[in-house]
Design a protein around this motif. Structure first.
Motif, PDB file in Angstrom:
ATOM      1  N   VAL A   1       1.045   0.674   7.441  1.00  0.00           N
ATOM      2  CA  VAL A   1       1.716  -0.250   6.537  1.00  0.00           C
ATOM      3  C   VAL A   1       2.973  -0.828   7.174  1.00  0.00           C
ATOM      4  O   VAL A   1       3.291  -1.993   7.042  1.00  0.00           O
ATOM      5  N   LEU A   2       3.690   0.020   7.885  1.00  0.00           N
ATOM      6  CA  LEU A   2       4.952  -0.402   8.491  1.00  0.00           C
ATOM      7  C   LEU A   2       4.893  -0.133   9.981  1.00  0.00           C
ATOM      8  O   LEU A   2       4.407   0.915  10.393  1.00  0.00           O
TER       9      LEU A   2
ATOM     10  N   ALA B   1       9.144   6.467   5.069  1.00  0.00           N
ATOM     11  CA  ALA B   1       8.892   5.559   6.184  1.00  0.00           C
ATOM     12  C   ALA B   1       9.010   6.304   7.514  1.00  0.00           C
ATOM     13  O   ALA B   1       8.221   6.080   8.437  1.00  0.00           O
TER      14      ALA B   1
ATOM     15  N   HIS C   1       5.964   8.299   8.006  1.00  0.00           N
ATOM     16  CA  HIS C   1       4.885   7.384   8.357  1.00  0.00           C
ATOM     17  C   HIS C   1       4.970   7.022   9.835  1.00  0.00           C
ATOM     18  O   HIS C   1       3.970   7.039  10.554  1.00  0.00           O
TER      19      HIS C   1
ATOM     20  N   GLY D   1       7.571  -3.544   2.725  1.00  0.00           N
ATOM     21  CA  GLY D   1       6.804  -2.526   3.450  1.00  0.00           C
ATOM     22  C   GLY D   1       7.068  -1.140   2.879  1.00  0.00           C
ATOM     23  O   GLY D   1       6.142  -0.345   2.676  1.00  0.00           O
ATOM     24  N   LEU D   2       8.339  -0.833   2.627  1.00  0.00           N
ATOM     25  CA  LEU D   2       8.697   0.471   2.064  1.00  0.00           C
ATOM     26  C   LEU D   2       8.009   0.672   0.715  1.00  0.00           C
ATOM     27  O   LEU D   2       7.523   1.761   0.403  1.00  0.00           O
TER      28      LEU D   2
ATOM     29  N   ARG E   1       5.217  -0.793  -0.346  1.00  0.00           N
ATOM     30  CA  ARG E   1       3.764  -0.628  -0.166  1.00  0.00           C
ATOM     31  C   ARG E   1       3.441   0.796   0.285  1.00  0.00           C
ATOM     32  O   ARG E   1       2.480   1.410  -0.151  1.00  0.00           O
ATOM     33  N   LEU E   2       4.263   1.271   1.216  1.00  0.00           N
ATOM     34  CA  LEU E   2       4.072   2.631   1.710  1.00  0.00           C
ATOM     35  C   LEU E   2       4.192   3.618   0.552  1.00  0.00           C
ATOM     36  O   LEU E   2       3.416   4.562   0.425  1.00  0.00           O
TER      37      LEU E   2
ATOM     38  N   ARG F   1       1.547   6.252  -1.034  1.00  0.00           N
ATOM     39  CA  ARG F   1       1.866   7.663  -1.227  1.00  0.00           C
ATOM     40  C   ARG F   1       1.575   8.100  -2.666  1.00  0.00           C
ATOM     41  O   ARG F   1       1.035   9.176  -2.911  1.00  0.00           O
TER      42      ARG F   1
END
Lengths: 320, 479
Positions: A227-228, A267, A270, B417-418, B420-421, B425
């Motif tokens: 995703v990132l 993050a 990740h 992005g954070l 979506r992550l 989760r």
């Protein structure tokens, strides 16, 4: 593609699911595949949400495009009685042997006999022909024992042929070995992009090669999207907390920096995982075995997911 | 799921249909932990600190972290003062190295680097099943007979690890370690069996095999030859060995018979020890830990184990649930996070007008979405971290100030992005919750220890210590 497709993999990598998806993918129009399991776990029945499979080949699915998938849970004891009946008309003696515990002995304690019977039954299905001369099954897919035991499992016939130097078991073992070591067979190893499964896959491939068993593909299963990217995460760990909090607030997500912290933690995790996956990919590349890649199915391996994976496999060349 | 599920197997459908947060709307997805709160927490520190605990057996499906759990418990128990030996069956190489046992020599080795002030020690070993079998033969047969057995081709194949041997030998080794009485705690990993049941079945199966008529028949020529009353048996036997000889080849059968005859005197010992080990596993000093991950298959296998252990009257301590995901921001639901991310993308598209909105991978959001997201904020329970009054934080008015420059665009991109992550989760959390609810519905009485997922594998003692901390941390803060 090889007619016998053996699917192995470390525990927890989803080898039963991959085997089932492969059987579906190979069952293109007018084709028929047989999906066999050898460990008595009834994993296929659970996957297809049907009742426990008997020792009998039965149709469990129709593949996209009209092919058929049959399934069989091979039972060593029944397979042995079959053989006794087939080769010696020993139905009655078989029952007597069973009473004496000899069948138990042969299928659970006598070295290798069990595995000979299991691989033997699968090879029989590979070779079986219909009256008109065509193969009964275009492909046989085996949900095989895990990576740590696969070479020994497939190679057991060699060992048994050595132990039982003459007699039908010897001949049977040699016949099975001829199929298993030919291009008719491909052994696939399912892995995740994690250290232990990848290491086991590398070891497993080395063992298969040393035993001259045909290595097929590595199947990288449960691949999750990134995703990132790392750069973004690095940026995030800088001094942008307030800016991120403002950005969140701008779309109505309040909570400020107290919310930003856990988001940044996630993050960072990740990013570590992305980095580890990159390393594991490099290890897999180093093995030099072509790979299939299958996406992570969020909600586990239900039937819809199975069809999705089969479609994915066809896209990557299975059944073409 | 506010009420505790009723005991018994009939609770299955209830757990699936009536309980979980899965079928409810976005408001509760991933948030409802009431069902879990009803589950007793498995406290592992008291278990390993209890001097009455002499054996801990870790069992479960393949790939769930049994060996790692066993090793981590061993390290922790040693550092809390116990004299521990960890018996691993087939450890991954680096895990073995993390305990300094990269040589497979079938003997417990002391693990260096254990930090404990109370005289705790850790020993670790890897099971070498052939070696274990050989040692039994050497210990229980006179040298000449032992050699005959060890050289027998049938024995060589049997001991090198065909189906079942590993299970027998793991049990045998456990019995040996216990008999040595050098350790006050033995932590055992179990073999990666074909099915959950093999490990428990091993002693019985060996026993029934050794008691079986078949063995007696195989040994018959030596034992009953000549005795008139047994004549019918001999007829039966020659018929049978004739059949087996045809099937297996005469030489193989002869090897088997030689082997069985040579082992004859040892069989009694095998059986006695197998029975003793079985009783040992039922004794109060033993604790079974069923290890699983929050995956459907692993938990199904765990349920089998729980049922089987109960049927065998073996003491279950509880379930160790590895690789559980949590989130420090569990108050923000997947749906809200995703909607907010889409809003950010939309805003960015307006700012830059360069079409990068494709990143969102979804159709343009409807204008009401931000309203929905905002509305959702106020509906979140007060305990959730997002429930703060908006005024205490940078608010929507600041948006104008941070848009328009590249950095701000980057921040929006990053924030999306954070989010979506986080949405991803939260989906994982919800899925894990569903699979666990199913298990809990079947076995509400089983205490659970949750172990937070680690991003990587364990390579050293520090890693095992970290797992030990997670094993004993109790319920995860926000899972």
């Amino acid at each position: 593609m090889s007619r016998l497709q053996v699917v192995s993999g470390k525990g927890g990598t989803g080898k039963t699911t991959v085997a089932a998806a492969l059987a579906l993918a190979l069952a293109t129009e007018g084709k028929r595949t047989l999906l066999v399991e050898v460990e008595g776990r009834q994993g296929i029945a659970q996957l297809f949400e049907t009742e426990a499979l008997p020792y009998e080949e039965r149709k469990i699915a129709v593949a996209p495009g009209g092919g058929e998938v049959y399934a069989l849970a091979i039972d060593a004891e029944r397979a042995l009685l079959d053989y006794l009946q087939m080769f010696y008309k020993l139905g009655g003696a078989g029952r007597a042997l069973k009473k004496l515990g000899a069948i138990d002995f042969a299928t659970t304690i006598a070295p290798g006999v069990r595995d000979v019977l299991l691989t033997g039954k699968a090879c029989e299905a590979v070779k079986r022909r219909e009256k008109h001369g065509g193969h009964t099954y275009d492909h046989v897919v085996m949900d095989a024992p895990p990576t740590g035991r696969i070479t020994r499992f497939l190679n057991v016939n060699d060992e048994v042929a050595g132990l039982a130097r003459i007699g039908p078991i010897h001949n049977q073992a040699q016949a099975v070995m001829r199929v298993l070591k030919s291009p008719e067979t491909a052994v696939h190893l399912v892995t995740l992009l994690e250290e232990m499964p990848v290491q086991e896959t590398a070891d497993g491939i080395a063992e298969l090669r040393a035993a001259e068993l045909p290595v097929g593909r590595v199947v990288v299963n449960m691949v999750r999207p990134h995703v990132l990217d790392e750069a973004a995460v690095r940026a995030a760990s800088g001094d942008h907390r307030d800016a991120i909090a403002r950005s969140l607030a701008s779309v109505g997500v309040t909570g400020g920096t107290r919310l930003v912290e856990p988001l940044l933690d996630q993050a960072a995790e990740h990013a570590r995982r992305v980095e580890l996956e990159r390393e594991q990919r490099a290890v897999l590349d180093g093995i030099g075995v072509p790979a299939y890649e299958l996406p992570f199915l969020g909600d586990g391996g239900d039937i819809a997911g199975l069809y999705r994976l089969a479609k994915e496999l066809r896209k990557q060349g299975v059944g073409a | 799921m506010t009420e505790k599920p009723t005991a018994g197997t009939g609770a299955d459908t209830k757990g699936r249909d009536g309980a979980g947060p899965d079928t409810t709307g976005p408001d509760t997805a991933g948030l409802d932990t009431a069902g879990l709160d009803a589950v007793p927490v498995l406290e592992l520190d008291p278990l390993i600190d209890d001097l009455g605990t002499r054996i801990i057996v870790c069992c479960g499906a393949g790939g769930v972290g049994k060996t790692t759990t066993a090793a981590a418990l061993g390290v922790r128990a040693a550092e809390r003062g116990r004299r521990v030996v960890v018996l691993t069956i087939d450890p991954a190489r680096r895990l073995a190295q993390s305990m300094g046992i990269d040589s497979l020599d079938n003997t417990p080795r002391k693990v260096d680097g254990i930090k404990g002030s109370d005289g705790g020690e850790l020993h670790a070993m890897m099971l070498d099943m052939k070696r274990t079998f050989d040692e039994i033969v050497e210990a229980h047969a006179e040298p000449e007979r032992a050699r005959a057995i060890l050289e027998n081709p049938f024995y060589q194949s049997l001991s090198a690890g065909f189906a079942g041997t590993q299970e027998y030998m793991a049990m045998e080794k456990l019995g040996q370690l216990r008999a040595r009485d050098e350790w006050d705690l033995i932590v055992v990993d179990t073999p990666p069996s074909r099915s959950a049941l093999d490990f428990l079945d091993a002693p019985k199966r060996l026993g029934s095999f050794l008691d079986g008529k078949f063995i007696k028949l195989l040994m018959a020529p030596a034992k009953v030859g000549g005795r008139a009353g047994m004549k019918f048996l001999n007829v039966g036997m020659s018929m049978m060995t004739g059949t087996l000889g045809k099937l297996l080849g005469g030489q193989f059968l002869k090897d088997v018979q030689t082997f069985v005859a040579a082992m004859d005197t040892m069989f009694g010992g095998f059986r006695t020890r197998a029975d003793a080990t079985y009783r040992l596993l039922q004794a109060p000093g033993t604790a079974f830990l069923v290890v699983a991950t929050p995956e459907r298959d692993a938990l199904r296998e765990a349920a089998y184990f729980v049922e089987r252990l109960a049927a065998e009257e073996m003491p279950l301590a509880g379930l160790v649930l590895n690789r559980v995901h949590g989130s420090g921001a569990a108050g923000l639901s997947a749906e809200r996070a995703r909607a907010a991310a889409e809003n950010l993308d939309e805003g960015r598209m307006t700012d830059r007008g360069d079409g990068k909105a494709g990143l969102s991978g979804s159709p343009a959001t409807s204008p009401e979405l931000s309203d929905l997201a905002t509305a959702a904020v106020s509906s979140v329970p007060e305990a959730a971290p997002t429930a703060e009054p908006a005024a205490q934080h940078p608010d929507v008015d600041d948006v104008d100030a941070v848009t328009g420059t590249d950095t701000d665009t980057d921040v929006r991109h990053l924030t999306a992005g954070l989010l979506r992550l986080h949405a991803e989760r939260m989906r994982v959390l919800a899925r894990e919750q569903r699979t666990r609810d199913r298990f809990t519905a079947l076995h509400p009485e089983v205490a659970v220890a949750e172990v937070a997922a680690l991003p990587g594998d364990v390579h050293d003692l520090a890693g095992l210590r970290a797992i030990g901390d997670r094993l004993t941390a109790g319920r995860m803060p926000s899972a």
